[in-house]
Design a protein around this motif. Structure first.
Motif, mmCIF file in Angstrom:
data_model
loop_
_atom_site.group_PDB
_atom_site.id
_atom_site.type_symbol
_atom_site.label_atom_id
_atom_site.label_comp_id
_atom_site.label_asym_id
_atom_site.label_seq_id
_atom_site.Cartn_x
_atom_site.Cartn_y
_atom_site.Cartn_z
ATOM 1 N N TRP A 684 -48.799 -17.301 6.955
ATOM 2 C CA TRP A 684 -48.804 -17.031 5.511
ATOM 3 C C TRP A 684 -47.544 -17.529 4.803
ATOM 4 C CZ3 TRP A 684 -49.151 -11.506 7.650
ATOM 5 C CH2 TRP A 684 -50.408 -11.289 8.231
ATOM 6 N N GLN A 685 -46.662 -18.168 5.568
ATOM 7 C CA GLN A 685 -45.360 -18.547 5.037
ATOM 8 C C GLN A 685 -44.672 -17.334 4.415
ATOM 9 O OE1 GLN A 685 -45.896 -22.151 2.755
ATOM 10 N NE2 GLN A 685 -46.353 -23.311 4.591
ATOM 11 N N GLN A 686 -44.865 -16.232 5.069
ATOM 12 C CA GLN A 686 -44.242 -14.994 4.619
ATOM 13 C C GLN A 686 -43.041 -14.730 5.518
ATOM 14 O OE1 GLN A 686 -45.980 -11.030 5.653
ATOM 15 N NE2 GLN A 686 -46.264 -10.861 3.458
ATOM 16 N N THR A 687 -41.875 -14.630 4.921
ATOM 17 C CA THR A 687 -40.678 -14.518 5.758
ATOM 18 C C THR A 687 -40.125 -13.098 5.736
ATOM 19 O OG1 THR A 687 -39.322 -15.225 3.920
ATOM 20 C CG2 THR A 687 -40.028 -16.928 5.466
ATOM 21 N N SER A 688 -39.479 -12.775 6.845
ATOM 22 C CA SER A 688 -38.885 -11.447 6.973
ATOM 23 C C SER A 688 -37.577 -11.581 7.733
ATOM 24 C CB SER A 688 -39.841 -10.546 7.766
ATOM 25 O OG SER A 688 -39.125 -9.465 8.344
ATOM 26 N N GLY A 689 -36.586 -10.824 7.308
ATOM 27 C CA GLY A 689 -35.310 -10.815 8.039
ATOM 28 C C GLY A 689 -35.155 -9.524 8.825
ATOM 29 N N LEU A 690 -36.268 -8.877 9.129
ATOM 30 C CA LEU A 690 -36.193 -7.582 9.820
ATOM 31 C C LEU A 690 -35.452 -7.709 11.155
ATOM 32 C CD1 LEU A 690 -37.073 -4.576 9.962
ATOM 33 C CD2 LEU A 690 -39.155 -5.347 11.115
ATOM 34 N N VAL A 691 -34.594 -6.738 11.411
ATOM 35 C CA VAL A 691 -33.883 -6.672 12.693
ATOM 36 C C VAL A 691 -34.475 -5.520 13.499
ATOM 37 C CG1 VAL A 691 -31.642 -6.319 13.812
ATOM 38 C CG2 VAL A 691 -31.758 -7.437 11.561
ATOM 39 N N LEU A 692 -34.859 -5.803 14.730
ATOM 40 C CA LEU A 692 -35.298 -4.727 15.622
ATOM 41 C C LEU A 692 -34.172 -4.432 16.600
ATOM 42 C CD1 LEU A 692 -38.956 -5.784 16.597
ATOM 43 C CD2 LEU A 692 -38.176 -4.495 14.612
ATOM 44 N N LEU A 693 -33.724 -3.211 16.629
ATOM 45 C CA LEU A 693 -32.717 -2.805 17.609
ATOM 46 C C LEU A 693 -33.459 -2.068 18.726
ATOM 47 C CD1 LEU A 693 -29.944 -1.380 15.225
ATOM 48 C CD2 LEU A 693 -30.138 -3.684 16.179
ATOM 49 N N LEU A 694 -33.450 -2.667 19.908
ATOM 50 C CA LEU A 694 -34.280 -2.143 20.989
ATOM 51 C C LEU A 694 -33.424 -1.833 22.215
ATOM 52 C CD1 LEU A 694 -37.146 -4.804 20.711
ATOM 53 C CD2 LEU A 694 -36.925 -2.643 19.479
ATOM 54 N N PRO A 695 -32.991 -0.588 22.361
ATOM 55 C CA PRO A 695 -32.148 -0.236 23.521
ATOM 56 C C PRO A 695 -32.829 -0.661 24.831
ATOM 57 C CG PRO A 695 -32.199 1.555 21.949
ATOM 58 C CD PRO A 695 -33.204 0.554 21.477
ATOM 59 N N HIS A 696 -32.082 -1.429 25.603
ATOM 60 C CA HIS A 696 -32.678 -2.073 26.782
ATOM 61 C C HIS A 696 -31.661 -2.113 27.907
ATOM 62 C CE1 HIS A 696 -34.920 -5.124 29.078
ATOM 63 N NE2 HIS A 696 -33.761 -5.735 29.250
ATOM 64 N N GLY A 697 -32.105 -1.907 29.143
ATOM 65 C CA GLY A 697 -31.215 -2.079 30.285
ATOM 66 C C GLY A 697 -31.583 -1.160 31.423
ATOM 67 N N HIS A 698 -31.413 -1.683 32.648
ATOM 68 C CA HIS A 698 -31.715 -0.910 33.847
ATOM 69 C C HIS A 698 -30.546 0.010 34.168
ATOM 70 C CE1 HIS A 698 -35.439 -2.854 35.561
ATOM 71 N NE2 HIS A 698 -35.227 -3.477 34.424
ATOM 72 N N GLU A 699 -30.760 1.301 33.971
ATOM 73 C CA GLU A 699 -29.665 2.244 34.198
ATOM 74 C C GLU A 699 -30.119 3.440 35.016
ATOM 75 O OE1 GLU A 699 -28.062 2.818 30.258
ATOM 76 O OE2 GLU A 699 -27.434 0.721 30.182
ATOM 77 N N GLY A 700 -31.231 3.264 35.693
ATOM 78 C CA GLY A 700 -31.691 4.328 36.593
ATOM 79 C C GLY A 700 -32.498 5.406 35.904
ATOM 80 N N ALA A 701 -32.950 5.124 34.693
ATOM 81 C CA ALA A 701 -33.678 6.160 33.952
ATOM 82 C C ALA A 701 -35.160 6.209 34.305
ATOM 83 C CB ALA A 701 -33.513 5.930 32.455
ATOM 84 N N GLY A 702 -35.616 5.233 35.088
ATOM 85 C CA GLY A 702 -37.028 5.240 35.475
ATOM 86 C C GLY A 702 -37.816 4.163 34.748
ATOM 87 N N PRO A 703 -39.106 4.130 35.016
ATOM 88 C CA PRO A 703 -39.934 3.062 34.428
ATOM 89 C C PRO A 703 -39.911 3.047 32.903
ATOM 90 C CG PRO A 703 -41.111 4.161 36.195
ATOM 91 C CD PRO A 703 -39.875 4.959 35.949
ATOM 92 N N GLU A 704 -39.791 4.223 32.293
ATOM 93 C CA GLU A 704 -39.609 4.216 30.845
ATOM 94 C C GLU A 704 -38.124 4.428 30.532
ATOM 95 O OE1 GLU A 704 -43.225 3.564 31.334
ATOM 96 O OE2 GLU A 704 -42.839 5.637 31.924
ATOM 97 N N HIS A 705 -37.753 4.241 29.295
ATOM 98 C CA HIS A 705 -36.349 4.323 28.871
ATOM 99 C C HIS A 705 -35.520 3.212 29.498
ATOM 100 C CE1 HIS A 705 -37.764 8.586 28.511
ATOM 101 N NE2 HIS A 705 -37.440 8.264 27.276
ATOM 102 N N THR A 706 -36.162 2.125 29.876
ATOM 103 C CA THR A 706 -35.441 1.033 30.522
ATOM 104 C C THR A 706 -35.626 -0.282 29.801
ATOM 105 O OG1 THR A 706 -35.424 2.037 32.714
ATOM 106 C CG2 THR A 706 -35.359 -0.362 32.636
#
Ligand SMILES: Cc1ncc(C[n+]2csc(CCOP(=O)(O)OP(=O)(O)O)c2C)c(N)n1
Ligand SMILES: [Mg+2]
Length: 922
Positions: A684-706
């Motif tokens: 649609w030639q529709q532009t967005s500057g949205l920023v998604l902040l997505l906490p990410h990283g393997h820290e032993g929290a299990g299959p979710e929260h990673t």
């Protein structure tokens, strides 16, 4: 009378009290004062609940009868054009109200109904006309008495059937004619092409026409709309005045250019136009482009509207959002509930949305009985108790009246209201479909059912409002225009009409695709040290009357210390400084997500709460800055992220960020990502500057929260559509956020954001990193003096870099292994990396990609094909990381630690192995 009987406090036994009551009835004075009072009150209570008798009793019943109609009359309303009018349900019968014996001519006082004194027959007639005619209002669930009384009064004043001027009647007929004529034309000239005809709900066109007129009369100057496929072509041409030529060109299958929008099917296209209303006033209308995903547009259009209201116009009154829903979609799709839940929240409300259900009593081939567990599709609106006006689409004057009510209600109460336009679907789901396979009975009825234009023109001819010729001309004139348009398309191709986008939408609709050079160009994002310190001081300048939480005092002191000497700014503060610096430059910032104010990991504290009073202190709201709103959102992903996407489209000059509680949860908004975020520019030639902040990283929290599943975003990257980053220093974050708004184009930014790194002692930046540099798509290994001899090096992205360097520091044998950080994965920085390899690593033959994610996840599949293109010397790209897996991470923290250790050790083992044959392998 015994002594204890006279003791009030001892009377706790029922039998005992009963015997006392007997005594009281015989002789009240035999009891002491307290008991006498007790039994006086008891007897008063008894008389108060005694059934009314005689006249009073009948009046009360009549009042209950009136209220029953107000509450349930809609159940007997004549809403379905294909069926006879329903019977009055039992609970509205006079017998159910014990009023069957009442003489029809007997008069009753009706305090808040009608003329105040009416015969019973008049009362029943008025109730049935008002609540059981072509309009069935369902409004008594509201818990706001003022609204209920207001709606009652407005509807009862004219029995829901106010008189309509001849002029308005003609306008309605004309609009019905336009709707029908266009569909006929397309049906005959473009047989077999999908158009999702409005027929059966033709009244939608006069409805919107009247609604817009009415809205402008109460001060609306802009209308934002979201709708799916049904009737869209008719809305585009007859409400937004998209020229017929443009539409026909799309049917001809030619390349067209509609505000430079291309790349989607015709029934998904958006449009924006200044339109003249029936009363001759001007209004801007914006119809958002939308994907097939029914109801998904609700969230973006809400955010878009809010952005327009907040920053362009300053109030909700002048900008009206209208959302159209299918009857199957509105009750089936969860996002509807998510967005309704936003409607009255401080940072999400739009002053009331008008919802319209284009209710054709079918969803593709599915009957309503299989589509919902409630009586009406509109019942989803009960969650916010909005009034619902069901209306028969074959009665266009009733439709016009509910439209007026809806606008007046929104104007007065600034809340959502819903019109359920009940009609039918004349053809199959689309025009190539055979509906009688699945709904044979319904389609027999439809085949015999006259069009609403026929019904209404017959009525107006009978009333003498129009002649037969006039009525016929409403169809023929449209057909002529369409014929001409088609001829012109066939002979001349499309001649652009002078219908540019309204000036107010210039920023939003003007489109220019930035080329790769522009996208990769570095941007000046640093600020001076003096400015940085000034911003920090402003943030930390907290009123003396404010009592911070004891632990926050330490945080504030630490933040102040970060500015001392060379500086040691952590992630949380760098982020606040980025926002502050933009606000200082008059760019507003809007960050929302679950628990954003404090931050999921307690690192942000953008808003503090007084330890004594609980009062909020917004650290980033300063007099001379543009607004910085850090917002705790409801617990929703699709609804909330969709809202922010729309907001970012509607206001490109605000830095808009949406933060997931953990990156995992972003997939709750998968439709938004696939259909909007990564594709809206291409479609649609529709532009967005949205920023998604997505906490990410393997820290032993299990299959979710990673995992935020970076692989999914990376797979969706193409033709410079978005940016995907995983940055590792606070200063990089600072520059990246600033770059996002300081460039003169907009691209969504998907950022894998840190968790443990928020508090990692090495994850700090010096002041000079903010004051003299800019964002870097990759970070060279500055710990190594020279890389010229290296034949192997490691590349990685994100947190594992710190774990790799920690191990390297401990082992002198690893000291010579370079570790490069890819901070921006997409667009992949080929150019810069090539230069770097030539200058610093000219002999590298093998790159070892190290990641903590499983092999089928993370960035591996994305980078493996790209790394060899950095330099001709690279002969091999190795992988070290977790093995392929269906799940993102181990369930046990112990297993995580062991696996993390293995990855690091294996990476260095490979990097330092003395096996030249490995190097020879390609
Ligand atoms: C999210 C989603 N699921 C499924 C579909 C496929 N689909 C297209 S239209 C339709 C039926 C819609 O019925 P309704 O909401 O009543 O709209 P109508 O077509 O009757 O106007 C379906 C299931 C879709 N477009 N979007
Ligand atoms: Mg339907």
């Amino acid at each position: 009378m015994s002594q204890d009987k006279n003791t009030f406090a001892s009377g706790t036994n029922a039998a005992y009290i009963e015997s006392m009551y007997e005594d009281y009835r015989k002789d009240p004075s035999s009891l002491d004062d307290s008991w006498q009072k007790f039994f006086e009150g008891y007897e008063f209570g008894l008389t108060a609940v005694v059934e009314p008798t005689g006249e009073r009793r009948e009046d009360a019943k009549v009042e209950a009868y009136i209220n029953a109609y107000r509450r349930l009359g809609y159940l007997a309303a004549y809403l379905n054009p294909l069926d006879p009018k329903p019977e009055i349900p039992e609970n509205l019968h006079v017998t159910s109200h014990e009023l069957d014996h009442v003489d029809a001519n007997r008069k009753f006082l009706t305090a808040n109904f009608g003329t105040g004194e009416m015969t019973f027959a008049e009362i029943t007639k008025k109730l049935q006309e008002t609540y059981c005619g072509s309009i069935g209002p369902d409004f008594r669930d509201s818990n706001n008495v003022e609204e209920v009384v207001w709606l009652q009064q407005i509807m009862e004043a004219h029995n829901n059937k106010p008189s309509v001027s001849a002029e308005s009647k003609k306008r309605i007929l004309q609009k019905l004619g336009e709707a029908e004529a266009l569909e006929h034309f397309l049906q005959t000239r473009y047989l077999g092409q999908k158009r999702f005809s409005v027929e059966g709900l033709d009244a939608l066109i006069p409805l919107l026409d009247g609604m817009i007129d009415e809205a402008v009369n109460v001060g609306v100057h802009e209308i934002t709309m979201g709708m799916a496929h049904r009737g869209r072509l008719n809305v585009l041409t007859h409400i937004l005045k998209k020229p017929y030529e443009r539409l026909l060109l799309e049917f001809e299958g030619q390349v067209f250019n509609s505000f430079d929008i291309e790349g989607d099917v015709k029934y998904h296209m958006g449009y924006a136009h200044d339109v003249e209303t029936f009363s001759g006033k001007k209004v801007r209308i914006y119809l958002s482009p939308n994907p097939s995903h029914l109801e998904a547009i609700n969230a973006p259009i809400a955010g878009f509207t809010r952005a327009r209201q907040e920053h362009d116009e300053g109030s909700s009154e002048g900008i009206l959002p209208i959302i159209l829903h299918g009857d199957a979609a509105i009750i089936g799709q969860g996002v509807v509930a998510e967005v309704l839940n936003l409607s009255q929240l401080q940072h999400y409300g739009t002053g009331g949305t008008i919802h319209i259900i284009t209710n054709n009593q079918i969803g593709f081939t599915t009957n309503p009985s299989a589509a919902k567990s409630c009586a009406f599709s509109s019942d989803i609106s009960k969650m916010i108790r909005m009034p619902v006006l069901h209306v028969n689409a074959d009665d266009p004057e009733a439709v016009a009246w509910v439209t007026k009510i809806a606008i007046a209600y929104r104007h007065k109460f600034k809340k959502d209201i819903l019109i359920d336009l009940v009609g039918y679907r004349r053809y199959g789901h689309n025009e190539t479909d055979e509906p009688s396979f699945t709904q044979p009975i319904m389609y027999k009825k439809i085949a015999e059912h006259p069009t609403v234009f026929q019904i209404y023109s017959k009525k107006l001819i009978a009333e003498g409002v129009v002649t037969e010729e006039e009525s016929a001309s409403y169809l023929s004139s449209v057909k002529e225009l369409l014929n001409e348009a088609q001829k012109s398309v066939h002979t001349k191709g499309f001649v652009a009409h002078p219908t540019p986008a309204p000036a107010a939408f210039k920023d939003i609709l003007a489109y220019r695709k930035p080329d790769r050079n522009e996208v990769m160009a570095s941007v000046i994002t640093h600020v001076s040290e003096a400015k940085l310190k000034e911003l920090a001081q402003e943030i930390l300048n907290i009123d003396k009357t404010f009592t911070p939480h004891p632990k926050i005092i330490r945080l504030l002191e630490n933040r102040a210390k970060m500015m001392e000497g060379a500086g040691a700014v952590d992630w949380g503060f760098a982020e606040l400084l980025a926002f502050a610096s933009l606000a200082d430059q008059k760019y507003p910032v809007r960050l929302s997500g679950q628990d954003c104010k404090r931050g999921t990991f307690s690192s942000r504290h953008a808003v503090l709460f007084d330890y004594e009073t609980g009062k909020a202190n917004e650290l980033l709201q300063k007099k001379n800055w543009a607004p910085v709103n850090v917002i705790n959102s409801p617990l929703s992903e699709l609804g909330c992220m969709g809202f922010e996407f729309g907001y970012s489209v509607g206001n490109p000059n605000t830095l808009v960020l949406w933060e997931a509680q953990y990156g995992d949860f972003v997939n709750g908004a998968q439709i938004l990502m696939d259909q909007f975020l990564v594709a809206s520019e291409a479609k649609w030639q529709q532009t967005s500057g949205l920023v998604l902040l997505l906490p990410h990283g393997h820290e032993g929290a299990g299959p979710e929260h990673t995992s935020a599943r970076p692989e999914r975003f990376l797979q969706s990257c193409g033709n410079l559509n978005i940016q995907v980053c995983n940055v590792t220093t606070p200063a990089q974050m600072f520059h990246l956020l600033r770059r996002q708004i300081l460039r003169n184009f907009r691209k969504p930014l998907v950022l894998m954001s840190p968790k443990s790194l928020l508090r990692h002692p090495k994850v700090i930046s010096e002041l000079k990193d903010f004051t003299s540099t800019t964002f870097k798509e990759f970070l060279d290994d500055t710990d190594l003096k020279s890389g010229s001899k290296a034949e192997r090096l490691m590349m990685c992205t994100g947190k594992i870099y710190y774990e790799l360097t920690e191990l390297r520091e401990k082992n002198p044998d690893f000291a010579h292994v370079p570790i490069l950080r890819l901070e921006q994965l997409y667009p992949f920085p080929y150019e810069g990396l090539s230069e770097l390899f030539q200058a610093r690593y000219p002999q590298v033959r093998e790159v070892i990609w190290v990641q903590e994610e499983p092999q089928n996840m993370g960035a591996w599949t994305f980078v493996r094909a790209r790394i060899p293109r950095i330099s001709d010397t690279i002969h091999k790209v190795d992988y070290v990381g977790r093995k392929n897996s269906g799940s993102t991470a181990e369930g046990s923290a112990k297993a995580h630690t062991a696996e993390q250790k293995r990855i690091l050790e294996e990476a260095f083992a490979l990097a330092t192995a003395k096996t030249p044959q490995r190097l020879a392998r390609k």
